[in-house]
Design a protein around this motif. Sequence first.
Motif, mmCIF file in Angstrom:
data_model
loop_
_atom_site.group_PDB
_atom_site.id
_atom_site.type_symbol
_atom_site.label_atom_id
_atom_site.label_comp_id
_atom_site.label_asym_id
_atom_site.label_seq_id
_atom_site.Cartn_x
_atom_site.Cartn_y
_atom_site.Cartn_z
ATOM 1 N N ARG A 1 9.094 4.164 5.961
ATOM 2 C CA ARG A 1 10.103 3.204 5.519
ATOM 3 C C ARG A 1 10.284 2.092 6.548
ATOM 4 O O ARG A 1 10.420 0.919 6.197
ATOM 5 C CB ARG A 1 11.431 3.914 5.283
ATOM 6 C CG ARG A 1 11.455 4.869 4.103
ATOM 7 C CD ARG A 1 11.562 4.142 2.798
ATOM 8 N NE ARG A 1 11.686 5.085 1.675
ATOM 9 C CZ ARG A 1 11.768 4.697 0.401
ATOM 10 N NH1 ARG A 1 11.741 3.418 0.094
ATOM 11 N NH2 ARG A 1 11.878 5.607 -0.571
ATOM 12 N N ASN B 1 8.062 1.072 8.793
ATOM 13 C CA ASN B 1 6.861 0.245 8.795
ATOM 14 C C ASN B 1 6.874 -0.741 7.623
ATOM 15 O O ASN B 1 6.549 -1.929 7.788
ATOM 16 C CB ASN B 1 5.621 1.132 8.719
ATOM 17 C CG ASN B 1 4.334 0.339 8.733
ATOM 18 O OD1 ASN B 1 3.931 -0.208 9.747
ATOM 19 N ND2 ASN B 1 3.660 0.272 7.593
ATOM 20 N N ASP B 2 7.253 -0.260 6.441
ATOM 21 C CA ASP B 2 7.330 -1.135 5.275
ATOM 22 C C ASP B 2 8.390 -2.221 5.473
ATOM 23 O O ASP B 2 8.201 -3.376 5.064
ATOM 24 C CB ASP B 2 7.658 -0.324 4.016
ATOM 25 C CG ASP B 2 6.521 0.610 3.621
ATOM 26 O OD1 ASP B 2 5.401 0.426 4.114
ATOM 27 O OD2 ASP B 2 6.763 1.536 2.815
ATOM 28 N N ALA B 3 9.517 -1.850 6.105
ATOM 29 C CA ALA B 3 10.590 -2.818 6.341
ATOM 30 C C ALA B 3 10.136 -3.911 7.302
ATOM 31 O O ALA B 3 10.457 -5.095 7.112
ATOM 32 C CB ALA B 3 11.821 -2.108 6.887
ATOM 33 N N GLU C 1 6.973 -4.952 7.833
ATOM 34 C CA GLU C 1 5.998 -5.797 7.150
ATOM 35 C C GLU C 1 6.687 -6.764 6.184
ATOM 36 O O GLU C 1 6.326 -7.938 6.098
ATOM 37 C CB GLU C 1 4.993 -4.921 6.389
ATOM 38 C CG GLU C 1 4.123 -4.047 7.279
ATOM 39 C CD GLU C 1 3.257 -4.858 8.220
ATOM 40 O OE1 GLU C 1 2.866 -5.985 7.842
ATOM 41 O OE2 GLU C 1 2.991 -4.379 9.341
ATOM 42 N N LYS C 2 7.695 -6.264 5.467
ATOM 43 C CA LYS C 2 8.426 -7.119 4.541
ATOM 44 C C LYS C 2 9.223 -8.182 5.297
ATOM 45 O O LYS C 2 9.286 -9.348 4.870
ATOM 46 C CB LYS C 2 9.360 -6.268 3.682
ATOM 47 C CG LYS C 2 10.120 -7.043 2.610
ATOM 48 C CD LYS C 2 9.174 -7.683 1.625
ATOM 49 C CE LYS C 2 9.937 -8.434 0.530
ATOM 50 N NZ LYS C 2 9.026 -9.095 -0.427
ATOM 51 N N ALA C 3 9.823 -7.789 6.422
ATOM 52 C CA ALA C 3 10.604 -8.737 7.217
ATOM 53 C C ALA C 3 9.720 -9.853 7.757
ATOM 54 O O ALA C 3 10.147 -11.017 7.809
ATOM 55 C CB ALA C 3 11.300 -8.009 8.360
ATOM 56 N N GLU D 1 7.081 -11.109 6.330
ATOM 57 C CA GLU D 1 6.834 -12.022 5.215
ATOM 58 C C GLU D 1 8.031 -12.933 4.972
ATOM 59 O O GLU D 1 7.884 -14.143 4.777
ATOM 60 C CB GLU D 1 6.511 -11.228 3.950
ATOM 61 C CG GLU D 1 5.222 -10.426 4.014
ATOM 62 C CD GLU D 1 4.972 -9.652 2.737
ATOM 63 O OE1 GLU D 1 5.690 -9.911 1.745
ATOM 64 O OE2 GLU D 1 4.085 -8.785 2.720
ATOM 65 N N VAL D 2 9.236 -12.348 4.982
ATOM 66 C CA VAL D 2 10.448 -13.125 4.730
ATOM 67 C C VAL D 2 10.669 -14.144 5.838
ATOM 68 O O VAL D 2 10.996 -15.313 5.571
ATOM 69 C CB VAL D 2 11.669 -12.184 4.610
ATOM 70 C CG1 VAL D 2 12.958 -12.993 4.531
ATOM 71 C CG2 VAL D 2 11.536 -11.295 3.374
ATOM 72 N N ARG E 1 4.131 -8.480 14.835
ATOM 73 C CA ARG E 1 4.820 -7.228 15.129
ATOM 74 C C ARG E 1 4.643 -6.870 16.591
ATOM 75 O O ARG E 1 3.583 -7.085 17.183
ATOM 76 C CB ARG E 1 4.255 -6.122 14.243
ATOM 77 C CG ARG E 1 4.918 -4.778 14.434
ATOM 78 C CD ARG E 1 4.467 -3.822 13.366
ATOM 79 N NE ARG E 1 5.180 -2.556 13.437
ATOM 80 C CZ ARG E 1 5.206 -1.666 12.468
ATOM 81 N NH1 ARG E 1 4.562 -1.909 11.338
ATOM 82 N NH2 ARG E 1 5.878 -0.549 12.581
#
Length: 219
Positions: free
Chosen positions: A159, A161-163, A165-167, A169-170, A187
């Motif tokens: 979770r 790691n996904d957060a 990666e999404k952050a 992008e944003v 990162r």
Amino acid sequence: MLYFERWKMIAIIMAVLGGFLFAFPNMLAEDGAQSLPEPLASSRLNLGLDLQGGVYLLAQIDQDELINSRLENLNDDLCSIFRQVRGISCSTMSYTETGVKIRISDAEKIAAIKEADEDLMLPLETGIFGQAPIVELEILEDEPGFVTYNLTQSGSNKRLNDAVEKAIEVIRIRIDKLGVTEPQIQRQGTGRILVQAPGASDAQRLKDLIGEPAKMTFH
């Protein structure tokens, strides 16, 4: 006295003139360089943070907040399951540090809940090349009359790691709106994001833009 053939002299002069034309836009201010005709205007070198200054930020994902948010969602999911199993109320649930504890004394109801929570127990990521799948939840019955849905460490790491990666992008989308040239967003470590914005002058504005929470509401 050195002697060069005519064609060599012409080639040297052309190379020097070409180098001067390529470097000339970098001698001007940005506004002056943009007024030059193409391709001179676009040949200006993009200076990095060390040469032209800018903003250097290090953002960090709040892992505790991430876990708390997941526990709230888990609480809602379990309440939906309880509607399928009579005799169990959401008031019987309480939070632990990494899970949700349910007070149930009837073994038949425990079996009914386990049968109804198949979707919750699905792995976040199936294993490939012999690796074990990443399961987010484990069911513990280490205390009589209680069942605990506990978040696994591997699931929490997935979770996080996904957060991250999404952050990334944003953040990239938000910084692009400021017109920053070639920002560096990468990162760093487990839950940190390094942001370098060459040429940016308002550090607080950039910080507020990155830290602004993204929310979706339904009406």
